[in-house]
Design an enzyme around this catalytic site. Structure first.
Site, PDB file in Angstrom:
ATOM      1  N   HIS A 145       0.819  -1.209   0.000  1.00 15.93           N
ATOM      2  CA  HIS A 145       0.000   0.000   0.000  1.00 15.93           C
ATOM      3  C   HIS A 145       0.855   1.262   0.000  1.00 15.93           C
ATOM      4  O   HIS A 145       2.049   1.230   0.320  1.00 15.93           O
ATOM      5  CB  HIS A 145      -0.900   0.017   1.239  1.00 15.93           C
ATOM      6  N   GLU A 187      -2.743  -6.777   7.150  1.00 16.72           N
ATOM      7  CA  GLU A 187      -1.396  -6.844   7.702  1.00 16.72           C
ATOM      8  C   GLU A 187      -1.303  -7.826   8.861  1.00 16.72           C
ATOM      9  O   GLU A 187      -2.300  -8.129   9.533  1.00 16.72           O
ATOM     10  CB  GLU A 187      -0.964  -5.431   8.169  1.00 16.72           C
TER      11      GLU A 187
END
Length: 216
Positions: A9, A77
């Site tokens: 990201h 994550e």
């Protein structure tokens, strides 16, 4: 062969550990530069984690490529447990023993109250297998550093304790490409931590924003 892109990201709007926040201005710029670059890659399907920074990055890419991102929570994550929401200086001070053991890379150490690489693989692998069996020849997943490192270690059949050897700084909006031979059922690391789209913008590289805890 099938090509699967793992994209980290863009830069998030907080330096606190793994907080669920949107991109900052630099992160949006990173995503825009990446989207321009991916115009030529003929990506057919786009997936992303459900965390805001991944969703926003995928949205910028998808708008440019004419793809609607598919949100997959399994790609979020690694869970940092007790470290979540803490500043780097607090982590360095309060988790000295954990950081010493983690730096030794002698085991696939979980974060206190959180996950380790094996935990990440357990939740990611079923979805990853679906991607490998999908009809698209080229797909991209906007995900996170812990996921990319863990997947690379697993797919290359190295012990998950070695996941931290996959880059000191895994750059925001970096591209990692895994090739999958569907006949031999083998994976190849074709590209890793590729940031060619950021080469003319050193201010967008991670070292100018937040030093890696691996170095501290």
């Amino acid at each position: 062969m099938k090509e699967l892109y793992l994209i980290r990201h863009g830069r998030q709007s907080s330096k606190l550990c793994n907080v669920d926040v949107s991109l900052d201005e630099a992160g949006r710029r990173q995503a825009e530069l990446l989207a321009d670059r991916l115009t030529y890659d003929k990506i057919q399907k786009l997936y992303c984690s459900d965390l805001k920074r991944a969703v926003e990055t995928a949205g910028i890419i998808g708008e440019r490529l004419g793809l609607e991102p598919v949100v997959v929570p399994a790609f979020r994550e690694i869970d940092f447990g007790e470290l979540t929401g803490k500043a780097d200086d607090v982590i360095v001070k309060e988790y000295k023993e954990f950081r010493r053991e983690r730096a030794s890379q002698t085991s696939d150490l979980p974060y206190p109250g959180g996950e380790n690489g094996a935990d990440v693989i357990r939740r990611v692998l079923p979805v990853w297998r679906e991607l490998c069996q999908s009809p698209e020849e080229r797909a991209a997943v906007v995900t996170h550093g812990g996921v990319i490192r863990s997947l690379c270690a697993y797919l290359l059949e190295t012990d998950l304790k070695n996941k931290l050897k996959f880059a000191v700084d895994l750059e925001n909006t970096s591209i990692t490409v895994i090739r999958y031979d569907e006949i031999k059922e083998l994976f190849y690391l074709e590209r890793f931590n590729d940031t060619a789209h950021l080469e003319r913008h050193p201010e967008l590289l991670r070292e100018s924003w937040k030093p890696s805890l691996i170095r501290q």
